[in-house]
Design a protein around this motif. Structure first.
Motif, PDB file in Angstrom:
ATOM      1  N   SER A 237      13.111  -3.602 -68.570  1.00 11.35           N
ATOM      2  CA  SER A 237      14.110  -3.370 -67.536  1.00 11.35           C
ATOM      3  C   SER A 237      13.673  -2.312 -66.523  1.00 11.35           C
ATOM      4  O   SER A 237      14.461  -1.906 -65.689  1.00 11.35           O
ATOM      5  CB  SER A 237      15.470  -3.039 -68.149  1.00 11.35           C
ATOM      6  N   ILE A 238      12.414  -1.867 -66.571  1.00 16.64           N
ATOM      7  CA  ILE A 238      11.859  -1.010 -65.521  1.00 16.64           C
ATOM      8  C   ILE A 238      11.237  -1.945 -64.487  1.00 16.64           C
ATOM      9  O   ILE A 238      10.478  -2.837 -64.827  1.00 16.64           O
ATOM     10  CB  ILE A 238      10.777  -0.047 -66.060  1.00 16.64           C
ATOM     11  N   ALA A 239      11.560  -1.703 -63.234  1.00 20.75           N
ATOM     12  CA  ALA A 239      10.995  -2.524 -62.157  1.00 20.75           C
ATOM     13  C   ALA A 239       9.594  -2.018 -61.850  1.00 20.75           C
ATOM     14  O   ALA A 239       9.319  -1.435 -60.809  1.00 20.75           O
ATOM     15  CB  ALA A 239      11.894  -2.445 -60.933  1.00 20.75           C
ATOM     16  N   ALA A 240       8.668  -2.243 -62.791  1.00 18.78           N
ATOM     17  CA  ALA A 240       7.325  -1.676 -62.716  1.00 18.78           C
ATOM     18  C   ALA A 240       6.562  -2.097 -61.473  1.00 18.78           C
ATOM     19  O   ALA A 240       5.701  -1.364 -60.986  1.00 18.78           O
ATOM     20  CB  ALA A 240       6.528  -2.048 -63.966  1.00 18.78           C
ATOM     21  N   ASP A 241       6.861  -3.266 -60.955  1.00 19.97           N
ATOM     22  CA  ASP A 241       6.129  -3.741 -59.786  1.00 19.97           C
ATOM     23  C   ASP A 241       6.771  -3.298 -58.471  1.00 19.97           C
ATOM     24  O   ASP A 241       6.270  -3.600 -57.393  1.00 19.97           O
ATOM     25  CB  ASP A 241       5.999  -5.266 -59.823  1.00 19.97           C
ATOM     26  N   HIS A 242       7.879  -2.573 -58.552  1.00 27.29           N
ATOM     27  CA  HIS A 242       8.553  -2.104 -57.336  1.00 27.29           C
ATOM     28  C   HIS A 242       7.735  -0.973 -56.702  1.00 27.29           C
ATOM     29  O   HIS A 242       7.266  -0.075 -57.405  1.00 27.29           O
ATOM     30  CB  HIS A 242       9.969  -1.621 -57.666  1.00 27.29           C
ATOM     31  N   PRO A 243       7.537  -0.991 -55.385  1.00 30.33           N
ATOM     32  CA  PRO A 243       6.726   0.045 -54.722  1.00 30.33           C
ATOM     33  C   PRO A 243       7.262   1.463 -54.932  1.00 30.33           C
ATOM     34  O   PRO A 243       6.487   2.413 -55.038  1.00 30.33           O
ATOM     35  CB  PRO A 243       6.774  -0.332 -53.238  1.00 30.33           C
ATOM     36  N   PHE A 244       8.564   1.623 -55.027  1.00 31.50           N
ATOM     37  CA  PHE A 244       9.138   2.957 -55.254  1.00 31.50           C
ATOM     38  C   PHE A 244       8.729   3.493 -56.618  1.00 31.50           C
ATOM     39  O   PHE A 244       8.335   4.655 -56.748  1.00 31.50           O
ATOM     40  CB  PHE A 244      10.660   2.916 -55.124  1.00 31.50           C
ATOM     41  N   VAL A 245       8.801   2.647 -57.636  1.00 30.89           N
ATOM     42  CA  VAL A 245       8.410   3.053 -58.990  1.00 30.89           C
ATOM     43  C   VAL A 245       6.929   3.418 -59.007  1.00 30.89           C
ATOM     44  O   VAL A 245       6.536   4.446 -59.565  1.00 30.89           O
ATOM     45  CB  VAL A 245       8.743   1.955 -60.024  1.00 30.89           C
ATOM     46  N   ALA A 246       6.104   2.603 -58.363  1.00 29.22           N
ATOM     47  CA  ALA A 246       4.670   2.900 -58.286  1.00 29.22           C
ATOM     48  C   ALA A 246       4.422   4.203 -57.534  1.00 29.22           C
ATOM     49  O   ALA A 246       3.526   4.964 -57.885  1.00 29.22           O
ATOM     50  CB  ALA A 246       3.933   1.748 -57.602  1.00 29.22           C
ATOM     51  N   ALA A 247       5.240   4.496 -56.532  1.00 27.71           N
ATOM     52  CA  ALA A 247       5.060   5.708 -55.733  1.00 27.71           C
ATOM     53  C   ALA A 247       5.415   6.976 -56.508  1.00 27.71           C
ATOM     54  O   ALA A 247       4.758   8.004 -56.350  1.00 27.71           O
ATOM     55  CB  ALA A 247       5.897   5.625 -54.458  1.00 27.71           C
ATOM     56  N   VAL A 248       6.434   6.920 -57.359  1.00 35.33           N
ATOM     57  CA  VAL A 248       6.838   8.131 -58.086  1.00 35.33           C
ATOM     58  C   VAL A 248       6.059   8.331 -59.383  1.00 35.33           C
ATOM     59  O   VAL A 248       6.052   9.430 -59.931  1.00 35.33           O
ATOM     60  CB  VAL A 248       8.357   8.169 -58.375  1.00 35.33           C
ATOM     61  N   LYS A 249       5.376   7.298 -59.850  1.00 32.31           N
ATOM     62  CA  LYS A 249       4.650   7.409 -61.122  1.00 32.31           C
ATOM     63  C   LYS A 249       3.634   8.555 -61.146  1.00 32.31           C
ATOM     64  O   LYS A 249       3.597   9.315 -62.116  1.00 32.31           O
ATOM     65  CB  LYS A 249       3.978   6.092 -61.492  1.00 32.31           C
ATOM     66  N   PRO A 250       2.807   8.750 -60.100  1.00 38.47           N
ATOM     67  CA  PRO A 250       1.865   9.878 -60.154  1.00 38.47           C
ATOM     68  C   PRO A 250       2.567  11.239 -60.275  1.00 38.47           C
ATOM     69  O   PRO A 250       2.079  12.132 -60.960  1.00 38.47           O
ATOM     70  CB  PRO A 250       1.094   9.778 -58.837  1.00 38.47           C
ATOM     71  N   LEU A 251       3.713  11.375 -59.642  1.00 40.27           N
ATOM     72  CA  LEU A 251       4.469  12.625 -59.744  1.00 40.27           C
ATOM     73  C   LEU A 251       5.000  12.817 -61.160  1.00 40.27           C
ATOM     74  O   LEU A 251       4.878  13.904 -61.736  1.00 40.27           O
ATOM     75  CB  LEU A 251       5.621  12.624 -58.739  1.00 40.27           C
ATOM     76  N   VAL A 252       5.562  11.769 -61.727  1.00 40.75           N
ATOM     77  CA  VAL A 252       6.085  11.840 -63.098  1.00 40.75           C
ATOM     78  C   VAL A 252       4.955  12.167 -64.062  1.00 40.75           C
ATOM     79  O   VAL A 252       5.089  13.017 -64.949  1.00 40.75           O
ATOM     80  CB  VAL A 252       6.805  10.529 -63.477  1.00 40.75           C
ATOM     81  N   ASP A 253       3.804  11.516 -63.894  1.00 38.32           N
ATOM     82  CA  ASP A 253       2.648  11.783 -64.752  1.00 38.32           C
ATOM     83  C   ASP A 253       2.173  13.221 -64.597  1.00 38.32           C
ATOM     84  O   ASP A 253       1.847  13.884 -65.591  1.00 38.32           O
ATOM     85  CB  ASP A 253       1.499  10.827 -64.435  1.00 38.32           C
ATOM     86  N   ALA A 254       2.131  13.718 -63.362  1.00 37.67           N
ATOM     87  CA  ALA A 254       1.636  15.069 -63.105  1.00 37.67           C
ATOM     88  C   ALA A 254       2.510  16.129 -63.761  1.00 37.67           C
ATOM     89  O   ALA A 254       2.013  17.181 -64.183  1.00 37.67           O
ATOM     90  CB  ALA A 254       1.552  15.331 -61.600  1.00 37.67           C
TER      91      ALA A 254
END
Length: 133
Positions: A9-26
């Protein structure tokens, strides 16, 4: 990218999710499905649709994550850095709030391979430099 098989149920392919992932990982966070959000999780929405929830790390986990990231950035164990670079690392850690965490000085000293006294000296040196500006 997020494994959508693990989190359907995570929209993994959504550009917003892809954009925030590096911040969440960091910051050492975890992305979970919005319907799995708990207490302090932050649910992120885009155009009215809940896309992902961010589970923030505990402060002590954040410090470990920051130290691991600094080690990756320098390409060697922090204890092997020269004195000037260790001082720079302490400045970065101070800016990121590492010393507000319980046992932060001890954790940083162990990672740098120096004594607590040395970390305090680095911090005092930085404070004196700022006061002289």
């Amino acid at each position: 990218m997020i494994d959508s098989a693990d989190h359907p149920s995570i929209a993994a392919d959504h550009p917003f999710v892809a954009a925030v992932k590096p911040l969440v990982d960091a910051m050492g966070g975890e992305m979970v499905a919005p319907d799995r959000a708990e207490g302090d999780d932050v649910v992120l929405s885009w155009e009215g649709r809940e896309l992902v929830a961010v589970r923030l790390p505990h402060l002590s986990d954040s410090l470990d994550h920051i130290l691991a990231e600094l080690q990756r950035r320098h390409g060697m164990p922090l204890a092997e850095l020269d004195r000037k670079t260790k001082q720079s690392v302490v400045r970065i850690l101070e800016q990121r709030g590492a010393f507000s965490v319980r046992h932060g000085v001890e954790t940083v000293a162990a990672a740098l391979g120096v004594s607590r006294f040395t970390v305090y000296n680095y911090l005092n040196r930085e404070s004196a430099a700022k006061a002289g500006e």
